[in-house]
Write a protein that holds these residues in place. Structure first.
Motif, PDB file in Angstrom:
ATOM      1  N   ILE B  48       0.821  -0.884  -0.112  1.00  0.00           N
ATOM      2  CA  ILE B  48      -0.489  -0.042   0.316  1.00  0.00           C
ATOM      3  C   ILE B  48       0.530   1.386  -0.286  1.00  0.00           C
ATOM      4  O   ILE B  48       0.432   2.357  -0.669  1.00  0.00           O
ATOM      5  N   ASP B  65      -6.596  -6.403 -10.049  1.00  0.00           N
ATOM      6  CA  ASP B  65      -7.868  -6.832  -8.577  1.00  0.00           C
ATOM      7  C   ASP B  65      -8.056  -7.457  -8.821  1.00  0.00           C
ATOM      8  O   ASP B  65      -8.699  -9.056  -7.641  1.00  0.00           O
ATOM      9  N   TYR B  66      -8.385  -8.851  -9.732  1.00  0.00           N
ATOM     10  CA  TYR B  66      -8.625 -10.179  -9.589  1.00  0.00           C
ATOM     11  C   TYR B  66      -8.086 -11.605  -9.014  1.00  0.00           C
ATOM     12  O   TYR B  66      -8.275 -11.884  -8.337  1.00  0.00           O
ATOM     13  N   HIS B  69      -8.623 -10.495  -5.287  1.00  0.00           N
ATOM     14  CA  HIS B  69     -10.028 -10.562  -4.881  1.00  0.00           C
ATOM     15  C   HIS B  69      -9.811 -12.710  -4.720  1.00  0.00           C
ATOM     16  O   HIS B  69      -9.979 -13.090  -3.552  1.00  0.00           O
ATOM     17  N   ARG B  70      -9.073 -12.995  -5.580  1.00  0.00           N
ATOM     18  CA  ARG B  70      -9.040 -14.607  -5.199  1.00  0.00           C
ATOM     19  C   ARG B  70      -8.502 -15.364  -4.338  1.00  0.00           C
ATOM     20  O   ARG B  70      -8.715 -15.899  -3.474  1.00  0.00           O
ATOM     21  N   VAL B  72      -8.094 -13.528  -1.389  1.00  0.00           N
ATOM     22  CA  VAL B  72      -9.721 -13.271  -0.796  1.00  0.00           C
ATOM     23  C   VAL B  72      -9.530 -14.331  -0.032  1.00  0.00           C
ATOM     24  O   VAL B  72     -10.154 -15.247   1.325  1.00  0.00           O
ATOM     25  N   ALA B  73      -9.807 -15.527  -1.156  1.00  0.00           N
ATOM     26  CA  ALA B  73     -11.198 -17.043  -1.243  1.00  0.00           C
ATOM     27  C   ALA B  73      -9.720 -17.502  -0.336  1.00  0.00           C
ATOM     28  O   ALA B  73     -10.361 -18.373   0.176  1.00  0.00           O
ATOM     29  N   VAL B 125      -8.196  -9.019   1.747  1.00  0.00           N
ATOM     30  CA  VAL B 125      -8.696  -8.065   1.641  1.00  0.00           C
ATOM     31  C   VAL B 125      -8.091  -6.770   2.295  1.00  0.00           C
ATOM     32  O   VAL B 125      -8.778  -5.754   1.625  1.00  0.00           O
ATOM     33  N   MET B 126      -7.201  -6.402   3.482  1.00  0.00           N
ATOM     34  CA  MET B 126      -6.474  -5.289   3.567  1.00  0.00           C
ATOM     35  C   MET B 126      -6.053  -4.639   2.029  1.00  0.00           C
ATOM     36  O   MET B 126      -6.460  -3.166   1.292  1.00  0.00           O
ATOM     37  N   ALA B 128      -8.128  -5.431  -0.851  1.00  0.00           N
ATOM     38  CA  ALA B 128      -8.946  -5.298  -1.900  1.00  0.00           C
ATOM     39  C   ALA B 128      -9.685  -3.641  -0.861  1.00  0.00           C
ATOM     40  O   ALA B 128      -9.978  -2.953  -1.760  1.00  0.00           O
ATOM     41  N   ILE B 129      -9.765  -3.439   0.291  1.00  0.00           N
ATOM     42  CA  ILE B 129     -10.589  -2.326   0.688  1.00  0.00           C
ATOM     43  C   ILE B 129      -9.442  -1.130   0.349  1.00  0.00           C
ATOM     44  O   ILE B 129     -10.221  -0.167  -0.265  1.00  0.00           O
ATOM     45  N   PHE B 130      -7.856  -1.579   0.180  1.00  0.00           N
ATOM     46  CA  PHE B 130      -7.032  -0.063  -0.314  1.00  0.00           C
ATOM     47  C   PHE B 130      -7.600   0.181  -1.861  1.00  0.00           C
ATOM     48  O   PHE B 130      -8.024   1.557  -2.219  1.00  0.00           O
ATOM     49  N   SER B 132     -10.533  -0.309  -3.218  1.00  0.00           N
ATOM     50  CA  SER B 132     -11.535   0.121  -3.078  1.00  0.00           C
ATOM     51  C   SER B 132     -11.858   1.544  -2.934  1.00  0.00           C
ATOM     52  O   SER B 132     -12.753   2.148  -3.471  1.00  0.00           O
ATOM     53  N   PHE B 133     -10.997   2.229  -1.913  1.00  0.00           N
ATOM     54  CA  PHE B 133     -11.163   3.215  -1.432  1.00  0.00           C
ATOM     55  C   PHE B 133     -10.011   3.732  -2.568  1.00  0.00           C
ATOM     56  O   PHE B 133     -10.541   5.152  -2.858  1.00  0.00           O
ATOM     57  N   ARG B 136     -11.731   5.012  -6.596  1.00  0.00           N
ATOM     58  CA  ARG B 136     -12.589   5.791  -7.128  1.00  0.00           C
ATOM     59  C   ARG B 136     -11.437   7.371  -7.230  1.00  0.00           C
ATOM     60  O   ARG B 136     -10.436   7.723  -6.370  1.00  0.00           O
TER      61      ARG B 136
END
Lengths: 184, 145
Positions: B48, B65-66, B69-70, B72-73, B125-126, B128-130, B132-133, B136
């Protein structure tokens, strides 16, 4: 010495909290919140809770600060001046604080060996970890092995939280891979 | 942040030790403080920091991103999968003793596996959240800070 350090840290913690409430510039508020987390982490170290301190420093001072800065970048830089000041919130906060202090009177002293939390399963974990698991850090043994189910639940919570954020604000339809395919 | 020369130089020096420290916390968690959760956060913080200073676009080239996202799971799958492997070997769910000849060796393998699962999910998750914020369009100019 430890008492002096603890008192100093608590004093700084309260001062930071008051500053957070008073300052209107949100950038300064976020930085102060990071300072608050670092001070809390130091307090946890003094209380011998190194793992908790570690998490507080990494999450509270690290990630949260970044996410709050990201939020500020999307919204506003300064807090709106409230139209009028009311005494009710102050009264509620003071009353809640008094009730909490009253509650601590019944609690066992910090670190007391007679405390219920020290007499339940804790001693078993500390005694059996060297035999069962051969791991020096009892916290890891409890988290990953004795309480493995709970940690699996926690990971699922983190997973669900991440999923929620991804679904709510990142917009899966804008995945760059799919966009690239459309451009081709 | 093209004009912040000091930030860029310091970041270049800092990122590698942060990632190394993340790995240390991940795999040394059973001997010292820390574990998968802290390691995942520290590892994400390294990337980050890179993303903040050098731009989200370059960070997305390393971790699209993908992939995030993978991840995370994947972490949850590693954790729960360890439990399933234990069942396949004749033990209970998350009973690591069956993973090796001696019970405590199995415990070591099991702990390393589930901590890795925790670390991967938290890292994903960290990030992905970063994303997402920070992904934008910002309403603030660089100078306005």
């Amino acid at each position: 010495m430890e008492l002096v350090l603890t008192s100093l840290l608590f004093f700084a913690l309260v001062a930071t909290a008051i500053a957070i409430a008073l300052v209107r510039r949100l950038f300064a508020v976020v930085m102060l919140a990071g300072v608050f987390s670092l001070l809390a982490a130091m307090l946890f170290v003094l209380m011998d809770a190194v793992d908790v301190a570690f998490t507080e420093a990494a999450v509270g001072a690290g990630i949260s600060t970044v996410l709050m800065l990201g939020t500020i970048a999307l919204t506003a830089r300064s807090e709106k001046q409230p139209a009028s000041y009311s005494l009710v919130p102050l009264v509620i906060v003071v009353l809640t604080g008094l009730v909490l202090i009253y509650g601590t009177l019944d609690m066992p002293n910090f670190g007391s060996p007679d405390a219920p939390v020290q007499q339940h399963v804790g001693p078993d974990y500390i005694r059996k970890t060297p035999e069962d698991i051969h791991v020096p850090n009892v916290v890891t043994a409890v988290l990953a092995s004795y309480r493995g189910y709970d940690t699996l639940g926690e990971v699922t919570v983190v997973f669900t939280a991440g999923l929620g954020v991804i679904l709510l604000i990142s917009g899966l339809g804008r995945r760059p891979r799919r966009r690239k395919r459309e451009e081709d | 942040m093209d004009h912040h020369l000091i930030l860029r130089v310091i970041t270049k020096i800092l990122v590698a030790p942060i990632l190394l420290y993340g790995l240390y916390v991940q795999f040394h968690g059973d001997f010292g403080p820390g574990g998968g959760f802290q390691a995942g956060v520290i590892f994400a913080v390294g990337f980050i920091l890179y993303g903040i200073v050098f731009g989200l676009r370059r960070l997305r080239q390393i971790f699209p991103d993908y992939v995030v996202h993978r991840l995370v799971a994947l972490g949850v799958l590693i954790y729960a999968g360890t439990g399933i492997v234990n069942m396949a070997l004749g033990g209970n769910f998350l009973d690591y003793n069956v993973l090796a000849e001696k019970g405590y060796q199995g415990q070591h393998w099991g702990i390393i596996a589930v901590e890795l699962g925790v670390g991967v999910t938290v890292f994903g998750v960290m990030m992905a959240i970063f994303y997402s914020f920070a992904g934008r369009p910002p309403s603030l100019d660089d100078k306005e800070w």
